[in-house]
Design a protein around this motif. Structure first.
Motif, PDB file in Angstrom:
ATOM      1  N   LEU A  14       0.820  -1.216   0.000  1.00 27.73           N
ATOM      2  CA  LEU A  14       0.000   0.000   0.000  1.00 27.73           C
ATOM      3  C   LEU A  14       0.854   1.266   0.000  1.00 27.73           C
ATOM      4  CD1 LEU A  14      -2.986  -0.835   2.372  1.00 27.73           C
ATOM      5  CD2 LEU A  14      -3.043  -0.467  -0.096  1.00 27.73           C
ATOM      6  N   GLU A  15       2.023   1.221   0.625  1.00 30.60           N
ATOM      7  CA  GLU A  15       2.921   2.373   0.616  1.00 30.60           C
ATOM      8  C   GLU A  15       3.374   2.714  -0.795  1.00 30.60           C
ATOM      9  OE1 GLU A  15       6.162   1.527   3.227  1.00 30.60           O
ATOM     10  OE2 GLU A  15       4.991   2.000   5.023  1.00 30.60           O
ATOM     11  N   ARG A  16       3.503   1.701  -1.658  1.00 33.85           N
ATOM     12  CA  ARG A  16       3.927   1.928  -3.037  1.00 33.85           C
ATOM     13  C   ARG A  16       2.832   2.550  -3.886  1.00 33.85           C
ATOM     14  NH1 ARG A  16       5.660  -3.829  -4.480  1.00 33.85           N
ATOM     15  NH2 ARG A  16       4.082  -3.386  -6.037  1.00 33.85           N
ATOM     16  N   MET A  30     -13.204  -5.686 -13.009  1.00 31.23           N
ATOM     17  CA  MET A  30     -12.195  -6.638 -12.569  1.00 31.23           C
ATOM     18  C   MET A  30     -12.779  -7.358 -11.367  1.00 31.23           C
ATOM     19  SD  MET A  30      -8.336  -6.184 -11.119  1.00 31.23           S
ATOM     20  CE  MET A  30      -7.602  -5.945 -12.722  1.00 31.23           C
ATOM     21  N   SER A  31     -12.879  -8.641 -11.474  1.00 27.33           N
ATOM     22  CA  SER A  31     -13.427  -9.422 -10.370  1.00 27.33           C
ATOM     23  C   SER A  31     -12.310 -10.181  -9.660  1.00 27.33           C
ATOM     24  CB  SER A  31     -14.465 -10.410 -10.896  1.00 27.33           C
ATOM     25  OG  SER A  31     -13.836 -11.411 -11.672  1.00 27.33           O
ATOM     26  N   ALA A  60      -0.428  -0.051  -9.693  1.00 23.74           N
ATOM     27  CA  ALA A  60      -1.801  -0.477  -9.430  1.00 23.74           C
ATOM     28  C   ALA A  60      -2.564   0.556  -8.623  1.00 23.74           C
ATOM     29  CB  ALA A  60      -1.796  -1.802  -8.688  1.00 23.74           C
ATOM     30  N   SER A  61      -3.852   0.659  -8.917  1.00 21.20           N
ATOM     31  CA  SER A  61      -4.729   1.514  -8.123  1.00 21.20           C
ATOM     32  C   SER A  61      -5.059   0.780  -6.822  1.00 21.20           C
ATOM     33  CB  SER A  61      -6.020   1.800  -8.891  1.00 21.20           C
ATOM     34  OG  SER A  61      -6.768   0.602  -9.044  1.00 21.20           O
ATOM     35  N   ARG A  62      -5.627   1.495  -5.879  1.00 21.13           N
ATOM     36  CA  ARG A  62      -6.026   0.864  -4.618  1.00 21.13           C
ATOM     37  C   ARG A  62      -7.035  -0.254  -4.876  1.00 21.13           C
ATOM     38  NH1 ARG A  62      -4.456   2.873   0.223  1.00 21.13           N
ATOM     39  NH2 ARG A  62      -3.355   4.842   0.143  1.00 21.13           N
ATOM     40  N   LYS A  63      -7.920  -0.039  -5.825  1.00 24.91           N
ATOM     41  CA  LYS A  63      -8.926  -1.052  -6.156  1.00 24.91           C
ATOM     42  C   LYS A  63      -8.247  -2.347  -6.596  1.00 24.91           C
ATOM     43  CE  LYS A  63     -12.653  -2.107  -9.380  1.00 24.91           C
ATOM     44  NZ  LYS A  63     -13.456  -1.659 -10.494  1.00 24.91           N
ATOM     45  N   VAL A  64      -7.267  -2.236  -7.466  1.00 27.26           N
ATOM     46  CA  VAL A  64      -6.556  -3.415  -7.959  1.00 27.26           C
ATOM     47  C   VAL A  64      -5.775  -4.079  -6.825  1.00 27.26           C
ATOM     48  CG1 VAL A  64      -4.726  -4.211  -9.511  1.00 27.26           C
ATOM     49  CG2 VAL A  64      -6.443  -2.593 -10.324  1.00 27.26           C
ATOM     50  N   VAL A  65      -5.174  -3.290  -5.956  1.00 26.22           N
ATOM     51  CA  VAL A  65      -4.423  -3.832  -4.822  1.00 26.22           C
ATOM     52  C   VAL A  65      -5.351  -4.621  -3.901  1.00 26.22           C
ATOM     53  CG1 VAL A  65      -3.152  -3.194  -2.726  1.00 26.22           C
ATOM     54  CG2 VAL A  65      -2.571  -2.125  -4.899  1.00 26.22           C
ATOM     55  N   VAL A  66      -6.530  -4.069  -3.605  1.00 23.98           N
ATOM     56  CA  VAL A  66      -7.480  -4.751  -2.725  1.00 23.98           C
ATOM     57  C   VAL A  66      -8.010  -6.025  -3.388  1.00 23.98           C
ATOM     58  CG1 VAL A  66      -9.754  -4.560  -1.637  1.00 23.98           C
ATOM     59  CG2 VAL A  66      -8.126  -2.679  -1.448  1.00 23.98           C
ATOM     60  N   ILE A  67      -8.337  -5.957  -4.671  1.00 25.11           N
ATOM     61  CA  ILE A  67      -8.821  -7.142  -5.381  1.00 25.11           C
ATOM     62  C   ILE A  67      -7.737  -8.219  -5.414  1.00 25.11           C
ATOM     63  CG2 ILE A  67      -9.470  -8.028  -7.670  1.00 25.11           C
ATOM     64  CD1 ILE A  67     -11.076  -5.419  -8.027  1.00 25.11           C
TER      65      ILE A  67
END
Length: 88
Positions: A14-16, A30-31, A60-67
Protein backbone atom coordinates in the motif's frame (compact mmCIF):
# COMPACT_ATOMS: atom_id res chain seq x y z
CA UNK A 1 3.58 -16.53 7.01
CA UNK A 2 1.43 -15.56 9.94
CA UNK A 3 -1.33 -12.94 9.98
CA UNK A 4 0.96 -10.16 11.24
CA UNK A 5 3.55 -10.85 8.55
CA UNK A 6 0.78 -10.79 5.92
CA UNK A 7 -0.51 -7.45 7.24
CA UNK A 8 3.01 -5.99 7.24
CA UNK A 9 3.67 -7.19 3.69
CA UNK A 10 0.34 -5.71 2.55
CA UNK A 11 1.16 -2.41 4.32
CA UNK A 12 4.38 -2.21 2.30
CA UNK A 13 2.44 -2.78 -0.93
CA UNK A 14 0.00 0.00 0.00
CA UNK A 15 2.92 2.37 0.62
CA UNK A 16 3.93 1.93 -3.04
CA UNK A 17 0.45 2.87 -4.25
CA UNK A 18 0.34 6.53 -5.08
CA UNK A 19 -2.22 8.65 -3.31
CA UNK A 20 -5.19 9.30 -5.57
CA UNK A 21 -6.17 12.98 -5.43
CA UNK A 22 -8.31 13.14 -8.56
CA UNK A 23 -11.58 11.26 -8.62
CA UNK A 24 -12.44 9.89 -12.01
CA UNK A 25 -15.19 7.43 -12.78
CA UNK A 26 -13.90 4.61 -14.93
CA UNK A 27 -16.02 1.59 -15.63
CA UNK A 28 -13.38 -1.03 -15.13
CA UNK A 29 -14.57 -4.56 -14.61
CA UNK A 30 -12.20 -6.64 -12.57
CA UNK A 31 -13.43 -9.42 -10.37
CA UNK A 32 -11.68 -11.45 -7.72
CA UNK A 33 -12.23 -14.49 -9.93
CA UNK A 34 -10.45 -12.77 -12.84
CA UNK A 35 -7.54 -11.88 -10.57
CA UNK A 36 -7.34 -15.45 -9.23
CA UNK A 37 -6.88 -16.74 -12.77
CA UNK A 38 -4.29 -14.04 -13.51
CA UNK A 39 -2.30 -14.97 -10.37
CA UNK A 40 -2.39 -18.68 -11.19
CA UNK A 41 -1.08 -18.01 -14.71
CA UNK A 42 1.66 -15.77 -13.30
CA UNK A 43 2.69 -18.39 -10.74
CA UNK A 44 2.82 -21.05 -13.43
CA UNK A 45 5.14 -18.87 -15.53
CA UNK A 46 7.34 -18.21 -12.49
CA UNK A 47 7.78 -21.91 -11.76
CA UNK A 48 5.13 -21.82 -9.04
CA UNK A 49 6.92 -19.60 -6.47
CA UNK A 50 7.31 -15.85 -6.07
CA UNK A 51 7.55 -13.10 -3.46
CA UNK A 52 4.28 -11.68 -2.13
CA UNK A 53 4.96 -8.12 -3.33
CA UNK A 54 5.51 -9.30 -6.92
CA UNK A 55 1.83 -10.25 -7.18
CA UNK A 56 0.92 -6.55 -7.06
CA UNK A 57 1.46 -4.43 -10.20
CA UNK A 58 3.79 -1.43 -9.69
CA UNK A 59 1.30 1.20 -10.84
CA UNK A 60 -1.80 -0.48 -9.43
CA UNK A 61 -4.73 1.51 -8.12
CA UNK A 62 -6.03 0.86 -4.62
CA UNK A 63 -8.93 -1.05 -6.16
CA UNK A 64 -6.56 -3.41 -7.96
CA UNK A 65 -4.42 -3.83 -4.82
CA UNK A 66 -7.48 -4.75 -2.73
CA UNK A 67 -8.82 -7.14 -5.38
CA UNK A 68 -5.38 -8.76 -5.60
CA UNK A 69 -5.25 -9.25 -1.83
CA UNK A 70 -8.75 -10.77 -1.84
CA UNK A 71 -7.72 -13.11 -4.66
CA UNK A 72 -4.60 -14.19 -2.75
CA UNK A 73 -6.63 -14.85 0.40
CA UNK A 74 -9.18 -16.85 -1.60
CA UNK A 75 -6.39 -18.92 -3.19
CA UNK A 76 -4.97 -19.64 0.27
CA UNK A 77 -8.43 -20.62 1.49
CA UNK A 78 -8.83 -22.92 -1.52
CA UNK A 79 -5.37 -24.37 -0.75
CA UNK A 80 -4.17 -23.46 -4.25
CA UNK A 81 -1.23 -21.47 -2.86
CA UNK A 82 0.78 -21.71 0.36
CA UNK A 83 3.29 -19.54 2.16
CA UNK A 84 6.86 -20.71 2.45
CA UNK A 85 9.73 -18.58 3.78
CA UNK A 86 8.07 -15.30 2.88
CA UNK A 87 7.05 -16.50 -0.58
CA UNK A 88 3.66 -17.60 -1.80
Amino acid sequence: MNLFELIEAFRKVLERVKSETVHEVILEHMSVEDKIQEILVLLEKEKRSMAFHRLFPEEASRKVVVITLLAILELVKMKRIVSSSGCL
